[in-house]
Design an enzyme around this catalytic site. Structure first.
Site, PDB file in Angstrom:
ATOM      1  N   LYS A 196       0.841  -1.194   0.000  1.00 37.14           N
ATOM      2  CA  LYS A 196       0.000   0.000   0.000  1.00 37.14           C
ATOM      3  C   LYS A 196       0.878   1.246   0.000  1.00 37.14           C
ATOM      4  O   LYS A 196       0.678   2.174  -0.774  1.00 37.14           O
ATOM      5  CB  LYS A 196      -0.889  -0.054   1.241  1.00 37.14           C
ATOM      6  CG  LYS A 196      -1.866   1.051   1.390  1.00 37.14           C
ATOM      7  CD  LYS A 196      -2.783   0.753   2.576  1.00 37.14           C
ATOM      8  CE  LYS A 196      -3.504   2.008   3.012  1.00 37.14           C
ATOM      9  NZ  LYS A 196      -4.389   1.777   4.147  1.00 37.14           N
ATOM     10  N   ARG A 255      -4.984  -4.956   6.344  1.00 35.29           N
ATOM     11  CA  ARG A 255      -5.511  -6.281   6.710  1.00 35.29           C
ATOM     12  C   ARG A 255      -6.935  -6.500   6.228  1.00 35.29           C
ATOM     13  O   ARG A 255      -7.507  -7.568   6.465  1.00 35.29           O
ATOM     14  CB  ARG A 255      -5.416  -6.473   8.217  1.00 35.29           C
ATOM     15  CG  ARG A 255      -6.030  -5.362   9.055  1.00 35.29           C
ATOM     16  CD  ARG A 255      -5.586  -5.451  10.506  1.00 35.29           C
ATOM     17  NE  ARG A 255      -6.069  -4.337  11.316  1.00 35.29           N
ATOM     18  CZ  ARG A 255      -5.470  -3.153  11.430  1.00 35.29           C
ATOM     19  NH1 ARG A 255      -4.351  -2.916  10.754  1.00 35.29           N
ATOM     20  NH2 ARG A 255      -5.966  -2.209  12.193  1.00 35.29           N
ATOM     21  N   GLU A 340      -3.983  -7.182  15.139  1.00 36.70           N
ATOM     22  CA  GLU A 340      -3.560  -5.845  14.725  1.00 36.70           C
ATOM     23  C   GLU A 340      -4.726  -4.865  14.883  1.00 36.70           C
ATOM     24  O   GLU A 340      -4.523  -3.682  15.138  1.00 36.70           O
ATOM     25  CB  GLU A 340      -3.041  -5.861  13.276  1.00 36.70           C
ATOM     26  CG  GLU A 340      -2.229  -4.627  12.904  1.00 36.70           C
ATOM     27  CD  GLU A 340      -1.424  -4.795  11.617  1.00 36.70           C
ATOM     28  OE1 GLU A 340      -0.240  -5.164  11.671  1.00 36.70           O
ATOM     29  OE2 GLU A 340      -1.991  -4.524  10.540  1.00 36.70           O
ATOM     30  N   HIS A 371      -3.041 -33.889  17.184  1.00 37.77           N
ATOM     31  CA  HIS A 371      -1.852 -34.683  17.514  1.00 37.77           C
ATOM     32  C   HIS A 371      -0.705 -33.788  17.953  1.00 37.77           C
ATOM     33  O   HIS A 371       0.456 -34.189  17.920  1.00 37.77           O
ATOM     34  CB  HIS A 371      -1.460 -35.527  16.302  1.00 37.77           C
ATOM     35  CG  HIS A 371      -2.558 -36.479  15.916  1.00 37.77           C
ATOM     36  ND1 HIS A 371      -2.691 -37.732  16.469  1.00 37.77           N
ATOM     37  CD2 HIS A 371      -3.629 -36.317  15.100  1.00 37.77           C
ATOM     38  CE1 HIS A 371      -3.774 -38.313  15.983  1.00 37.77           C
ATOM     39  NE2 HIS A 371      -4.364 -37.473  15.150  1.00 37.77           N
ATOM     40  N   LYS A 500       9.607  -0.891  13.787  1.00 35.30           N
ATOM     41  CA  LYS A 500      10.094  -0.523  12.450  1.00 35.30           C
ATOM     42  C   LYS A 500      11.168   0.549  12.561  1.00 35.30           C
ATOM     43  O   LYS A 500      12.222   0.477  11.921  1.00 35.30           O
ATOM     44  CB  LYS A 500       8.942   0.036  11.601  1.00 35.30           C
ATOM     45  CG  LYS A 500       8.019  -0.986  11.014  1.00 35.30           C
ATOM     46  CD  LYS A 500       7.057  -0.277  10.055  1.00 35.30           C
ATOM     47  CE  LYS A 500       5.883  -1.136   9.673  1.00 35.30           C
ATOM     48  NZ  LYS A 500       4.870  -0.421   8.924  1.00 35.30           N
TER      49      LYS A 500
END
Ligand code: F6P
Length: 535
Positions: A196, A255, A340, A371, A500
């Site tokens: 984006k 998202r 988020e 399992h 970041k």
């Protein structure tokens, strides 16, 4: 609202010792009553401790949802910290107008979708080809919302894959690009850089790596690139032909973006018609969410069950357990979508949140998880509410016996979680095994299942593009409802920023740069790693 929270807490305290199974004893109709149906989906929440009183209180918490919901669907700037509308629903809408600041956004959404369709058709037919001929492979480079949606959906819809093979590179770890590119023909590989912002360091680094990989073999690598981004200036600077750039507006959160251009790789893989069915599934869920009364509203009820388990009962996590192997990456997708969105610590107005925010979400497909970690779910000391998802029909008619086995396993798990196995039953199991009494007793105690562990089951008819669209939109709206009830902003993600920023500072430090402002632990780790590397 505070009163309602208090009443819920009191009610939980008063009824917490009552087994869920007892709710069925007192109400023969419970299994039927505690379900919600929506366009072929069937959601059963009867195996939770929510009784009529709890339900009424939870519904009271959701009182503010309808007005907020309309604000979202009609383009109000409900993402207040970023000053943006939240209109991923417009990406799958057919009917408008949908106004943002008085301007209908639908014509542009549809124009972009048409461009995507034309591009996908031409790539799939071979009209748009690589230097070596028709594209055999597509590599999507992106991370987070620019990766998880298409990856999850491509796996889920594998039976409909009739276009180029799809591959995804997300991690900045060079292993990801190396392993993904292995065996691909650069002359017949189309690369989509999906970001984006077109600034995300992982994506831009991988895009450079893939461009270098192509550069040795393809005369004009840029001609085999496309981009999905809102930053047209940056895609141009990267050298990508504007004809092959598909943009989307700032009112689509990362998202929430699989429905639009971020879904381009998916569209290339399954074709525009199947992609349309995926959108139609999302649209059907939008319609249901917007029109069904709260108690018969699937996203609302899924959210209320979530609030009950996390904020009221205090269970710290929830497991999403799809009994559909192709939903392998759904838990990872939902981790971003839910955590988020609702992993926040202040309310919309900046005050401290006075209750837990969103829970930890995790999971794996059944039966594999059985399992692995189900041991803890059945007998561990923590309660993990489980969200089972199962399809009535599989995609392989000749393997229907396996589908039935899968369904049986799913139902067996939720039943076992509900009922458990008492000490008396465990003793009976051990009796007659010829063990000394004390040993039989000791063994019996290991075979006790406390039961009374809550779960919900979402039944779909079959996993198809349409039902996948329904499921994804269902969870989006669930996140929204939980966010409204908590009074938080589900649509920003400031929590990812600090890491970041620090990564940008740490990069030079690994090369021996300035250590200003770093903590002692980090400096010691840097020194150790540099030592190991011999830097
Ligand atoms: O991790 C934070 C985030 O901003 C996500 O919300 C987003 O999906 C991802 O990074 C990728 O961002 P972009 O599409 O701008 O590369």
């Amino acid at each position: 609202m505070t009163d309602t929270w208090r009443q819920l807490a009191d009610h939980r305290a008063a009824t917490g010792d009552r087994p869920i199974a007892a709710l069925f004893d007192g109400d023969p109709d419970r299994a039927r009553r505690c379900t919600v149906a929506a366009d072929g989906l069937w959601f059963d929440w009867s195996k939770t401790a929510i009784d009529d009183t709890a339900l009424d209180l939870l519904l009271a918490l959701a009182e503010g949802v309808p007005s907020r919901r309309e604000a979202m669907f009609t383009g109000e700037r409900i993402n207040e910290t970023e000053g943006r509308a939240v209109l991923h629903t417009a990406l799958r809408a057919t009917e408008g107008p949908i106004l943002v600041d008085g301007r209908d956004v639908l014509p542009e959404v549809h124009a972009t979708l048409d461009r995507m369709r034309r591009f996908a058709d031409r790539v799939r037919s071979g009209e748009i080809a690589g230097q070596g001929g028709r594209y055999t492979d597509v590599v999507n480079i992106g991370i987070g919302g620019s990766d998880l949606g298409p990856v999850m959906a491509a796996l889920a819809l594998a039976p409909w894959a009739d276009g180029p093979r799809l591959h995804f590179i997300s991690n900045v770890d060079g292993a990801d690009a190396t392993d993904t590119l292995k065996g691909l023909d650069p002359e017949r590989t189309l690369v989509i850089v999906s970001s984006k912002t077109f600034t995300t360091i992982e994506t831009m680094t991988n895009a450079e790596t893939v461009r270098r990989w192509m550069a040795g073999r393809v005369a004009d690598p840029a001609s085999q690139f496309a981009a999905v981004s809102s930053a047209l200036d940056r895609t141009a600077a990267f050298g990508i032909d504007p004809e092959r750039v598909f943009g989307f507006a700032d009112w689509v959160g990362g998202r929430y973006s699989v429905w639009g251009p971020i879904g381009l790789s998916l569209m290339l893989g399954i074709g525009p018609d199947r992609f349309d069915e995926f959108l139609a599934g999302g649209r059907a869920m939008d319609h249901h969410f917007r029109s069904a009364p709260l108690e018969g509203n699937l996203p609302v009820m899924l959210a209320l069950v979530g609030v009950w388990h996390h904020q009221v009962c205090g269970y710290p996590t929830r497991a999403v357990l799809p009994y559909a192997n192709r939903l392998l990456r759904l838990p990872a997708y939902l981790q971003q979508l839910e955590m988020e969105s609702n992993g926040k610590r202040v309310t919309m107005d900046g005050a401290d949140l006075d209750r837990p925010s969103g829970p930890i979400v995790w999971g794996e497909p059944g039966t594999n998880g059985q399992h692995a970690f189900y041991q803890l779910i059945h007998q561990g000391t923590q309660v993990v509410p489980c969200e089972f998802i199962v399809a009535a029909r599989g995609h392989e008619p000749d393997l229907d016996h396996q589908q039935k086995l899968l369904i049986a396993n799913c139902l067996a798990q939720s039943g076992a979680l509900l009922r458990g196995r008492s000490l008396e039953e465990a003793r009976a199991l051990m009796a007659g095994k010829g063990l000394p009494e004390a040993e039989a007793e000791r063994q019996a105690r290991h075979r006790v299942f406390p039961g009374n562990r809550p779960s919900t089951t979402l039944v779909i008819e079959a996993l198809t593009p349409f039902t996948l669209g329904q499921i994804v939109a269902l969870y989006e709206h669930r996140v929204f409802v939980e966010g409204v009830i908590l009074g938080i902003n589900s649509f920003d993600q400031w929590g990812v920023e600090l890491g970041k920023e620090l990564a940008l500072k740490l990069g030079p430090l690994l090369d021996g740069g300035d250590a200003d402002g770093q903590d002692a632990s980090t400096l010691a780790l840097v020194a150790h790693i540099r030592g190991v590397r011999g830097d």
